[in-house]
Motif scaffolding. Structure first.
Motif, PDB file in Angstrom:
ATOM      1  N   VAL A 115       0.823  -1.253  -0.025  1.00  0.00           N
ATOM      2  CA  VAL A 115      -0.055  -0.022   0.194  1.00  0.00           C
ATOM      3  C   VAL A 115       0.855   1.198  -0.033  1.00  0.00           C
ATOM      4  O   VAL A 115       2.036   1.251   0.589  1.00  0.00           O
ATOM      5  N   SER A 116       0.477   2.264  -0.929  1.00  0.00           N
ATOM      6  CA  SER A 116       1.427   3.394  -0.843  1.00  0.00           C
ATOM      7  C   SER A 116       0.515   4.506  -0.944  1.00  0.00           C
ATOM      8  O   SER A 116      -0.452   4.708  -1.600  1.00  0.00           O
ATOM      9  N   PHE A 117       0.604   5.763  -0.215  1.00  0.00           N
ATOM     10  CA  PHE A 117       0.254   6.925  -0.375  1.00  0.00           C
ATOM     11  C   PHE A 117       0.809   7.761  -1.562  1.00  0.00           C
ATOM     12  O   PHE A 117       1.882   7.823  -1.514  1.00  0.00           O
ATOM     13  N   ALA A 118       0.002   8.333  -2.127  1.00  0.00           N
ATOM     14  CA  ALA A 118       0.572   9.159  -3.273  1.00  0.00           C
ATOM     15  C   ALA A 118      -0.554  10.356  -3.564  1.00  0.00           C
ATOM     16  O   ALA A 118      -1.713  10.386  -3.344  1.00  0.00           O
ATOM     17  N   PHE A 119       0.381  11.270  -4.412  1.00  0.00           N
ATOM     18  CA  PHE A 119      -0.540  12.463  -4.850  1.00  0.00           C
ATOM     19  C   PHE A 119      -1.272  11.814  -6.064  1.00  0.00           C
ATOM     20  O   PHE A 119      -2.460  11.978  -6.374  1.00  0.00           O
ATOM     21  N   ARG A 120      -0.443  11.409  -7.007  1.00  0.00           N
ATOM     22  CA  ARG A 120      -0.999  10.669  -8.385  1.00  0.00           C
ATOM     23  C   ARG A 120      -0.287   9.459  -8.428  1.00  0.00           C
ATOM     24  O   ARG A 120       0.685   9.284  -8.019  1.00  0.00           O
ATOM     25  N   ALA A 121      -0.928   8.661  -9.478  1.00  0.00           N
ATOM     26  CA  ALA A 121      -0.175   7.452  -9.617  1.00  0.00           C
ATOM     27  C   ALA A 121       0.769   7.690 -10.696  1.00  0.00           C
ATOM     28  O   ALA A 121       0.867   8.786 -11.007  1.00  0.00           O
ATOM     29  N   PRO A 122       1.662   6.857 -11.177  1.00  0.00           N
ATOM     30  CA  PRO A 122       2.870   7.028 -12.049  1.00  0.00           C
ATOM     31  C   PRO A 122       2.215   7.813 -13.124  1.00  0.00           C
ATOM     32  O   PRO A 122       3.169   8.659 -13.621  1.00  0.00           O
ATOM     33  N   ALA A 123       1.311   7.355 -13.808  1.00  0.00           N
ATOM     34  CA  ALA A 123       0.963   8.013 -14.925  1.00  0.00           C
ATOM     35  C   ALA A 123      -0.502   8.531 -14.550  1.00  0.00           C
ATOM     36  O   ALA A 123      -1.378   7.610 -14.270  1.00  0.00           O
ATOM     37  N   ASP A 124      -0.690   9.745 -14.860  1.00  0.00           N
ATOM     38  CA  ASP A 124      -2.095  10.442 -14.677  1.00  0.00           C
ATOM     39  C   ASP A 124      -2.593  11.346 -15.652  1.00  0.00           C
ATOM     40  O   ASP A 124      -1.585  11.847 -16.081  1.00  0.00           O
ATOM     41  N   LYS A 125      -4.037  11.529 -15.570  1.00  0.00           N
ATOM     42  CA  LYS A 125      -4.247  12.248 -16.694  1.00  0.00           C
ATOM     43  C   LYS A 125      -3.843  13.794 -16.513  1.00  0.00           C
ATOM     44  O   LYS A 125      -3.199  14.612 -17.273  1.00  0.00           O
ATOM     45  N   TRP A 126      -3.982  14.346 -15.047  1.00  0.00           N
ATOM     46  CA  TRP A 126      -3.714  15.662 -14.737  1.00  0.00           C
ATOM     47  C   TRP A 126      -2.299  15.683 -14.256  1.00  0.00           C
ATOM     48  O   TRP A 126      -2.009  14.598 -13.236  1.00  0.00           O
ATOM     49  N   THR A 127      -1.534  16.593 -14.387  1.00  0.00           N
ATOM     50  CA  THR A 127      -0.331  16.445 -13.838  1.00  0.00           C
ATOM     51  C   THR A 127       0.104  17.906 -12.924  1.00  0.00           C
ATOM     52  O   THR A 127      -0.604  18.869 -13.561  1.00  0.00           O
ATOM     53  N   TRP A 128       1.041  17.885 -12.009  1.00  0.00           N
ATOM     54  CA  TRP A 128       1.272  19.230 -11.604  1.00  0.00           C
ATOM     55  C   TRP A 128       2.670  19.397 -11.833  1.00  0.00           C
ATOM     56  O   TRP A 128       3.795  18.610 -11.646  1.00  0.00           O
ATOM     57  N   ASN A 129       3.090  20.667 -12.626  1.00  0.00           N
ATOM     58  CA  ASN A 129       4.522  21.040 -13.134  1.00  0.00           C
ATOM     59  C   ASN A 129       4.890  22.163 -12.463  1.00  0.00           C
ATOM     60  O   ASN A 129       4.020  23.298 -12.364  1.00  0.00           O
ATOM     61  N   THR A 130       6.035  22.347 -11.980  1.00  0.00           N
ATOM     62  CA  THR A 130       6.722  23.204 -11.691  1.00  0.00           C
ATOM     63  C   THR A 130       8.222  23.392 -11.760  1.00  0.00           C
ATOM     64  O   THR A 130       8.895  22.455 -11.969  1.00  0.00           O
ATOM     65  N   PRO A 131       8.696  24.436 -11.679  1.00  0.00           N
ATOM     66  CA  PRO A 131      10.250  24.589 -11.964  1.00  0.00           C
ATOM     67  C   PRO A 131      10.607  24.563 -10.593  1.00  0.00           C
ATOM     68  O   PRO A 131       9.817  24.552  -9.618  1.00  0.00           O
ATOM     69  N   PHE A 132      12.077  24.144 -10.291  1.00  0.00           N
ATOM     70  CA  PHE A 132      12.635  24.357  -8.913  1.00  0.00           C
ATOM     71  C   PHE A 132      13.763  24.736  -8.986  1.00  0.00           C
ATOM     72  O   PHE A 132      14.763  25.241 -10.121  1.00  0.00           O
ATOM     73  N   ARG A 133      14.292  24.856  -7.721  1.00  0.00           N
ATOM     74  CA  ARG A 133      15.963  25.404  -7.822  1.00  0.00           C
ATOM     75  C   ARG A 133      16.727  24.214  -7.517  1.00  0.00           C
ATOM     76  O   ARG A 133      16.579  23.297  -6.470  1.00  0.00           O
ATOM     77  N   TYR A 134      17.715  24.034  -8.268  1.00  0.00           N
ATOM     78  CA  TYR A 134      18.776  22.984  -8.117  1.00  0.00           C
ATOM     79  C   TYR A 134      20.280  23.446  -7.535  1.00  0.00           C
ATOM     80  O   TYR A 134      20.652  24.476  -8.252  1.00  0.00           O
ATOM     81  N   ASN A 135      20.715  22.694  -6.500  1.00  0.00           N
ATOM     82  CA  ASN A 135      22.018  22.853  -6.055  1.00  0.00           C
ATOM     83  C   ASN A 135      22.052  24.458  -5.723  1.00  0.00           C
ATOM     84  O   ASN A 135      23.284  25.064  -5.960  1.00  0.00           O
ATOM     85  N   ARG A 136      21.240  24.895  -4.860  1.00  0.00           N
ATOM     86  CA  ARG A 136      21.315  26.330  -4.454  1.00  0.00           C
ATOM     87  C   ARG A 136      21.609  27.524  -5.453  1.00  0.00           C
ATOM     88  O   ARG A 136      22.062  28.493  -5.203  1.00  0.00           O
ATOM     89  N   ASN A 137      21.061  27.160  -6.658  1.00  0.00           N
ATOM     90  CA  ASN A 137      21.083  28.291  -7.552  1.00  0.00           C
ATOM     91  C   ASN A 137      20.288  29.230  -7.308  1.00  0.00           C
ATOM     92  O   ASN A 137      19.020  29.058  -6.682  1.00  0.00           O
TER      93      ASN A 137
END
Lengths: 111, 899
Positions: B599-621
């Motif tokens: 059993v696993s909790f998650a926001f979405r299944a590995p493939a889902d119709k709607w997705t949540w996309n966002t840019p992010f900061r990598y390595n303290r950039n």
């Protein structure tokens, strides 16, 4: 004179029928009028005038013989009725009376 | 006198009859009253002949024209009232003859039963298909056409610049309010937001839940302006004010009846949405939303409640596809003009950074259904090309049916040559014969029309089920349908009737009576061949299209996605502060059950119709990445449950908050890092917070449908965003596992409605549209093949009759059955080959274009084309050989005795 009953063109056509009788039909009438007036006259116009004159009772018609140049079709031959003749002479009289009243000097200057 | 010298070439010969020129004679003949016809035409003729003599042909012709025109007057055209006396001049075009035509038509139809059946069946199927296509196209084109202010309604949409440019129908939440303030000249601005949640109806004290209704979509938050802009009528309540107060709701008649039994009872009642604190008082009843609307509203709640509950109220950068905004442009402002204002608007409100990410512009309402760059609330768009393809198929199917008709009718012509001969000898002219045969076509067409309507009526439920439409065939509601049928009938009659009628009426009476008309003298063999080729081109194109789509579909279904999808159920869970406290309990109880592996909790299944996309900061950039990653929140067991292999580092450890990130290979690649190992330990920060190191790299999996490429994926554990549990069931005990999930779930969340879906099923829904397409094309190609084969069958049977004697002689001389069958099938095989040469490149081109839409696709192999030609040859042979074998097996004694 009953002007409204006889248009100018009708009058000429009526005259032509009288002149060409007994062999008056639209083609010869149109040809005759063309020759006399030097204007092109369409059979259609003549035909219409003949139809009107017949309706008014000035002309009577019957179907004549067929000829080759008509594609084997018969022609409608016209003769002037008594009424037609009376109207014609009436018109003729009116015209003549008026012609006679023109003063000769003026007449000379025209031509 | 104007006359010219006589034409020297004619000489002074006597006046002869000359044929007068052209169609103008026909015209006057037709125009002129019958009783005047003889004299008038005679006059015209004579005059013309005279003038030819005198003026020459050209001049005479011109005068003739003028003469004829001078005749066009009412006194010539007016018919004499005729009193028909008994026995006088029978008119051949009056009822007697017409009755005869009809009688002969019916006798012919019943004499050649096979022929009429083939014709009527072919046409009926063709017309029925065409009719259904018309219904679908009409429906698709009618979306949201009923709003009176339609041409001035525009939707504000967004253009995203995260790496590549992408589009979305949502806008940042502050946009509607800001637009209203900045542009008072905008007549109306209305925000509408898709929400959701289970709906509960409490008792009068708001203590006990009396009824629970599953979230089936259709829950929206809207501003009252929305109903002033769109013409969704209200049965009760005031559209201006119904939603202006917070905690108010409008229900459609249907939903009101579902919730309260009678919609009149519903007013003033309260509903609770999403098991939250908010109760909504019903202030209005909406008329049921028509099927052809992209706003499938069921429950509309006050927008104020939505704004109060949203943390993105003042965020100019975040956008959800659910957040929509519509405006009503004033008459004097053009959309281009407004778009230039939007530019200034964006500059005014957004920081340069936000401006570089999200831009807004407007698009007209009538693009909402047809622009596949965007989605819409009904989640159903159709591109104009798709509509054209449908129309084309409809036309083609009709064409195939008409071609059949022409082929059979001309083949049949020989049999009727005798009749034509007799009719001609008795004085029928070509026009009368043509109208007779066209009349027969009309009889057949009308018969097929009735059968077609019946057929369409019978198949419509299946089509509706397939496309999730609710179309119906009603001539009263849809008068255009009648017009369409009338036009179709006329087109069919002329398309298929004219050529055969022309051929038949053209027979020379003498030849026809002497039975000297054979298939060869009719000619048109090459035409018939051409038509057969046309039919098979259409059929083969459709076969190839079908095979490609079916192959691509099975590719979708069988391609490994990089994670397990079998025996996994996704069960939505409530996520409010109270429910969250029960998560651990749920999990521990579930894991203990037999039949449940993981059993696993998650926001979405590995493939889902709607997705949540966002840019992010990598390595303290300092700067965020210029691409966005797909964000998924999942607990530590996620990787085990879905069998996602970690290929570098390890999965994060169990935690309720973000302690470490797992990224996928694509993300590492997009960061420009060569070695997977190098990203481990580097810090990632999302939305300026949630700083944590990358702890592992997961092997790439298809986080989208196979339509698109694998996106960069960013995963971490965050309890606040969990929306579902993924339950891996033991394959041998699926039923038991499912039952225990339901039992435990409902025990822990008693106020909520339990729902579940198998993951492979929800993934299959990605390809719903292709699935529908594939069924449609299967149907279309079956119809095309069916009609073509009917035609082929008819042609061959005709050929068999024609060549009976030849077959007899060949048999007497020692030909075998197979040689004779070969004799018949040879020509058709060649024709199908020719058709293939045309069909193959055409369909290759189109299918290549279609496949290019998919990131992951099958190659267009030769095999597909071989299937197409093999199939059509096979089907054609089966059709042909049935007749051919019968002809070949016939005893030559019978066929030759007649000699």
């Amino acid at each position: 004179m009953r002007r409204s009953d006889l248009g100018e063109f009708e009058e000429v056509v009526l005259l032509a029928v009288a002149v060409l009788s007994p062999k008056a039909y639209s083609v010869v009438i149109a040809e005759e009028l063309e020759r006399e007036t030097n204007q092109t006259v369409s059979t259609g116009a003549v035909h219409a005038a003949l139809q009107r004159l017949e309706q008014k009772g000035y002309l009577t018609s019957y179907l004549g013989e067929a000829t080759a140049e008509r594609g084997g079709r018969r022609k409608r031959l016209f003769t002037v009725t008594a009424l037609g003749g009376r109207i014609m002479s009436e018109v003729h009289l009116v015209r003549n009376r008026m012609w006679e009243r023109i003063i000769p000097t003026i007449r000379l200057e025209w031509s | 006198m104007k006359s010219k010298p006589p034409n020297p070439s004619n000489g002074p010969s006597s006046v002869k009859h000359r044929p007068a020129p052209g169609w103008i004679t026909k015209l006057i003949e037709w125009l002129c009253a019958p009783h005047l016809r003889e004299e008038v035409l005679g006059d015209l003729h004579e005059r013309y002949a005279l003038r030819v003599e005198r003026l020459g042909e050209a001049q005479a012709r011109r005068r003739y024209w003028r003469d004829v025109l001078a005749y066009m007057r009412p006194s010539i055209i007016k018919r004499q009232p005729t009193v028909r006396r008994f026995g006088q001049y029978p008119n051949p075009t009056t009822t007697d003859m017409l009755r005869n035509y009809v009688k002969i038509a019916f006798r012919n139809l019943s004499r050649n039963k096979a022929y009429s059946f083939i014709n009527i069946a072919g046409l009926a199927v063709g017309i029925a298909a065409c009719l259904l296509v018309f219904l679908v196209v009409q429906f698709e084109l009618s979306f949201d056409n009923f709003h009176t202010k339609k041409d001035r309604i525009y939707q504000v949409v967004s253009e995203f610049h995260y790496g590549a440019v992408s589009y979305g129908e949502g806008v940042p939440l502050p946009v509607p309010t800001a637009l209203r303030l900045d542009y008072p000249q905008l007549e109306k601005v209305a925000a509408i937001v898709a929400g959701g949640g289970q709906i509960n109806i409490y008792d009068s004290k708001k203590q006990i839940i009396e009824k629970k209704f599953k979230d089936e979509g259709g829950v929206y938050y809207a501003e009252p302006q929305f109903f002033a802009m769109f013409d969704f009528g209200l049965l009760a309540g005031n559209p201006q004010t119904a939603l202006s107060e917070p905690n108010t709701a409008i229900l459609t008649q249907e939903t009101a009846e579902k919730f309260f039994g009678d919609w009149k009872e519903a007013i003033g009642k309260t509903i609770n949405v999403g098991n939250g604190k908010d109760f909504y008082r019903v202030t209005g009843i909406l008329k049921n939303i028509p099927a052809n609307s992209d706003f499938p509203l069921k429950v509309v709640l006050s927008y104020k409640n939505f704004l109060q509950g949203s943390s993105n109220r003042d965020d100019w950068e975040s956008v959800s596809h659910n957040w929509n905004c519509f405006i009503l442009l004033p008459q004097n402002v053009s959309p281009d003009q407004f778009n230039s204002w939007m530019l200034a608007f964006d500059k005014k409100h957004k920081t340069p950074y936000q401006l570089s990410r999200v831009r807004n512009f407007i698009r007209p309402l009538d693009e909402v259904h047809f622009d596949s760059r965007f989605s819409n609330f009904s989640d159903h768009t159709i591109s104009p090309e798709m509509i054209h393809v449908l129309e084309l198929i409809g036309v083609f199917l009709l064409l195939v049916a008409c071609v059949n008709f022409i082929n059979l009718a001309t083949a049949q012509a020989v049999n009727r040559s005798r009749e034509v001969g007799v009719r001609k000898a008795l004085g029928s002219n070509r026009g009368q014969l043509t109208s007779q045969f066209l009349g027969e076509t009309t009889v057949i067409t009308i018969a097929s029309l009735f059968i077609a309507v019946l057929l369409a009526q019978l198949t419509l439920p299946f089509l509706n089920q397939l496309l999730h439409f609710s179309l119906h065939l009603s001539f009263i509601d849809n008068p255009t349908l009648l017009l369409f049928l009338a036009v179709t009938a006329i087109v069919v009659i002329f398309l298929s009737g004219f050529y055969p009628a022309w051929v038949l009426s053209g027979f020379k009476a003498t030849l026809a009576l002497k039975s000297k008309i054979t298939a060869k003298t009719i000619g048109g063999i090459s035409l018939r061949r051409g038509l057969v080729v046309t039919q098979f081109v259409i059929a083969q194109v459709l076969i190839i299209v079908t095979v490609v789509i079916v192959r691509q579909m099975s590719f979708f279904q069988t391609k490994s996605l990089g994670f397990d999808k079998e025996t996994i159920v996704r069960v939505p869970i409530p996520n409010d502060s109270i429910s969250r406290t029960k998560f651990d309990l749920l999990k521990t109880q579930l894991v203990q059950q037999s039949g449940i592996e993981n059993v696993s909790f998650a926001f979405r299944a590995p493939a889902d119709k709607w997705t949540w996309n966002t840019p992010f900061r990598y390595n303290r950039n300092l700067k965020e990445t210029d691409f966005s990653a797909l964000l998924n929140w999942a607990d530590a067991d996620y990787f085990k449950t879905f069998n996602l292999p970690i290929i570098e580092g390890k999965a994060y450890s169990a935690s309720d908050t973000v302690q470490g990130y797992v990224v996928n290979e694509t993300l590492v690649k997009r960061l420009g890092v060569k070695n997977l190992r190098d990203v481990i330990g580097k810090e990632i920060s999302v939305w300026g917070g949630m700083k944590a190191p990358i702890v592992g790299v997961v092997k790439d999996f298809h986080a989208h449908s196979l339509h698109g490429a694998i996106p960069p994926v960013l995963m971490a554990s965050r309890k606040n965003n969990f929306g579902l549990i993924g339950v891996k069931l033991q394959p041998q005990n699926i039923k038991g596992g499912l039952a225990s999930v339901e039992k435990i779930w409902t025990r822990i969340f008693p106020n909520y409605i339990y729902e579940y879906e198998f993951l492979d099923k929800s993934i299959a829904r990605f390809y719903e549209q292709e699935e529908q397409l594939s069924i449609l094309y299967k149907l279309f190609s079956a119809i095309a093949i069916f009609i073509s084969c009917l035609g082929l069958y008819g042609l061959v049977s005709f050929m068999a009759v024609q060549r009976t004697r030849e077959v007899g002689i060949r048999k007497v001389l020692g030909a075998s059955v197979s040689q004779i069958v070969y004799l018949f099938s040879k020509e058709f095989t060649i024709l199908i080959g020719v058709a293939f040469v045309i069909a193959a490149p055409v369909s290759y081109y189109f299918m290549q274009k279609w496949l290019e839409k998919f990131e992951f696709r099958i190659p267009l192999s030769i095999g597909i084309f071989l299937i197409a030609i093999g199939l059509s040859v096979l089907i054609a042979w089966i059709t042909v050989s049935y007749k051919a074998v019968r002809a070949a097996l016939m005893n030559p004694v019978n066929s030759l005795r007649s000699e």
